[in-house]
Write an enzyme that holds these catalytic residues in place. Structure first.
Site, short mmCIF file in Angstrom:
data_model
loop_
_atom_site.label_atom_id
_atom_site.label_comp_id
_atom_site.label_asym_id
_atom_site.label_seq_id
_atom_site.Cartn_x
_atom_site.Cartn_y
_atom_site.Cartn_z
N THR A 103 0.83 -1.22 0.00
CA THR A 103 0.00 0.00 0.00
C THR A 103 0.86 1.26 0.00
O THR A 103 0.33 2.36 -0.07
CB THR A 103 -0.93 0.03 1.24
OG1 THR A 103 -0.12 -0.08 2.43
CG2 THR A 103 -1.92 -1.10 1.22
N GLY A 104 2.16 1.11 0.09
CA GLY A 104 3.08 2.25 0.06
C GLY A 104 3.67 2.42 -1.32
O GLY A 104 3.31 1.72 -2.26
N ASP B 245 8.78 -8.73 2.16
CA ASP B 245 7.53 -8.96 2.90
C ASP B 245 7.91 -9.43 4.31
O ASP B 245 8.49 -10.52 4.46
CB ASP B 245 6.71 -10.03 2.16
CG ASP B 245 5.40 -10.35 2.86
OD1 ASP B 245 5.28 -10.09 4.08
OD2 ASP B 245 4.50 -10.86 2.18
N LYS C 97 -1.82 -11.36 8.57
CA LYS C 97 -0.47 -11.94 8.59
C LYS C 97 0.60 -10.92 9.01
O LYS C 97 1.50 -11.24 9.77
CB LYS C 97 -0.13 -12.52 7.20
CG LYS C 97 -0.83 -13.85 6.94
CD LYS C 97 -0.58 -14.37 5.55
CE LYS C 97 0.83 -14.91 5.38
NZ LYS C 97 1.03 -15.45 4.01
N LYS D 47 15.00 -9.33 19.33
CA LYS D 47 15.58 -10.19 20.38
C LYS D 47 16.99 -10.60 19.99
O LYS D 47 17.93 -10.51 20.79
CB LYS D 47 14.67 -11.41 20.56
CG LYS D 47 15.17 -12.45 21.54
CD LYS D 47 14.05 -13.44 21.84
CE LYS D 47 14.61 -14.73 22.37
NZ LYS D 47 14.61 -15.80 21.36
N TYR E 144 -8.23 -6.19 10.97
CA TYR E 144 -7.24 -5.16 11.36
C TYR E 144 -7.16 -5.07 12.89
O TYR E 144 -6.08 -5.16 13.47
CB TYR E 144 -7.67 -3.84 10.76
CG TYR E 144 -6.74 -2.66 11.01
CD1 TYR E 144 -5.44 -2.64 10.52
CD2 TYR E 144 -7.19 -1.54 11.73
CE1 TYR E 144 -4.61 -1.53 10.73
CE2 TYR E 144 -6.37 -0.44 11.94
CZ TYR E 144 -5.08 -0.44 11.45
OH TYR E 144 -4.27 0.66 11.65
N THR F 127 -4.50 9.91 11.85
CA THR F 127 -3.46 10.87 11.47
C THR F 127 -3.65 11.23 10.00
O THR F 127 -4.07 10.39 9.21
CB THR F 127 -2.08 10.22 11.71
OG1 THR F 127 -1.90 10.05 13.11
CG2 THR F 127 -0.95 11.08 11.19
#
Ligand code: NAD
Ligand code: UDP
Length: 315
Positions: free
Chosen positions: A36-37, A57, A92, A106, A146, A176
């Site tokens: 989506t970017g 991904d 996912k 970690k 979501y 935002t």
């Protein structure tokens, strides 16, 4: 120099955050699969030697060489039409993507920040929403993909903090807006501005009495950076308290754009929250932060950007 891995860095918030972090002297590696970017959001950063872009991904194993000081997980479709179009990818990236990025933090001994959302409060029964409110979410409704992905992501983030001692932060970001939102991403502000500038009808869903509280991107970025550098591991709301109905927002945008567009009403999407306003007490106390840019001022900047974009001037 401190090194940061930022997922979702080619998106709306991620691109502004990348820019700010570079200005603060960090080395920024942005991972994004461009779902989506867009590269256009970050192309101005490519010449900077302290910026790197990795097309990947993050639901798959994330491999990074060298040290990392921070991992910031911002990858996720965020607008309702995007997550309704990509329901499984949304689940996912919130679950597997959060797991992969926590695992990386970690392994590197890095601090971690999750971009969570006011949607964890669902259609809230407590108003305004403090962080200790557990929310009112329909897990199997259309928005559940979501909301529940983010709720799972928060649970996993705190489990890594409690089990592995990772220094984790959770930003509950409220609506935002600002430059670089896609005109067609379906969210209220880019939709209304594009419609007003093009003289098309302004599509208000339902009677428009549902409320939101909109925060300008620069304020949101200030809050996120303050949280990233804070000592708190509690979730913190980042947003603006000024609340208004969607019908009022439509009228304000018509006025600011001097548009002749008229409001038309469309069906209200299922489970659309009726109210939303952040309780910012914790942010004020823990981060010494609160938003400074009023809605009129932020909308004017955003409208100018959309005008430039209409004429093909780009970012
Ligand atoms: P955006 O859609 O502009 O950016 C999200 C980015 O994540 C995109 O560049 C997309 O390509 C990338 N992405 C998605 N899935 C990916 C994957 N599997 N691997 C790698 N990259 C992936 O959305 P945004 O508005 O910038 O939101 C950014 C983050 O902030 C999201 O996590 C969102 O949930 C959160 N948030 C945003 C808002 C808001 O008002 N914009 C409010 C609350 C929370
Ligand atoms: N909305 C609207 N018309 C549009 C887009 C959105 O009336 O063209 C409404 C939507 O139903 C919601 C509010 O505006 O009540 C904010 O929607 P947005 O998608 O911006 O954010 P979210 O619902 O995730 O808070």
């Amino acid at each position: 120099m401190k090194r940061i891995l930022l997922t979702g860095g080619a998106g709306f918030i991620g691109s502004h955050l990348s820019e700010r972090l570079l200005k603060k002297g960090f080395v920024v590696f942005c991972i994004d699969n461009l779902l989506t970017g867009s590269k256009a959001n970050i192309e101005a950063l490519f010449p900077n030697d302290n910026f790197g872009f990795i097309d990947h991904d993050v639901t798959n194993f994330v491999e990074m060489h060298g040290d990392l000081d921070y991992v910031l997980h911002f990858a996720s479709p965020a607008s309702p039409i995007d997550y309704l179009k990509f329901p499984i990818k949304t689940l996912k990236v919130g679950s597997l993507g959060t797991h992969k990025t926590l695992g990386l933090a970690k392994a590197k001994g890095a601090k971690y920040m999750l971009a969570s959302t006011s949607e964890v409060y669902g259609d809230p029964l407590v108003h305004p929403q403090p962080e200790d409110y557990w929310g009112n979410v329909n897990p199997i409704g259309p928005r559940g993909v979501y909301d529940e992905a983010k709720r799972f992501a928060e649970a996993l983030t705190l489990a890594y903090h409690r089990t592995h001692g990772i220094d984790t932060k959770i930003a509950r970001i409220f609506n935002t807006y600002g430059p670089r939102m896609r005109p067609d991403d379906g969210r209220a502000i880019p939709a209304f501005i594009s419609q007003a500038l093009d003289g098309r009808p302004i599509t208000v869903f339902g009677d428009g009495s549902q409320t939101r509280s909109f925060c300008f991107i620069d304020d949101t970025i200030d809050g996120l950076v303050a949280l990233m550098e804070s000592n708190t591991n509690e979730p913190v709301n980042v947003g603006n308290r000024t609340e208004m109905s969607i019908l009022e927002l439509a009228k304000l945008i018509i006025r600011l754009t001097k548009s002749r567009s008229k409001v038309v009403h469309k069906p209200l999407p299922q489970n659309d929250p009726k109210v939303r306003q952040p309780d910012l007490s914790r942010a004020k106390k823990m981060l010494k932060w609160e938003p400074r840019i009023g809605l009129d001022e932020g909308l004017k900047i955003t409208i100018e950007w959309f005008k430039g974009r209409k004429r093909g001037k780009g970012v």
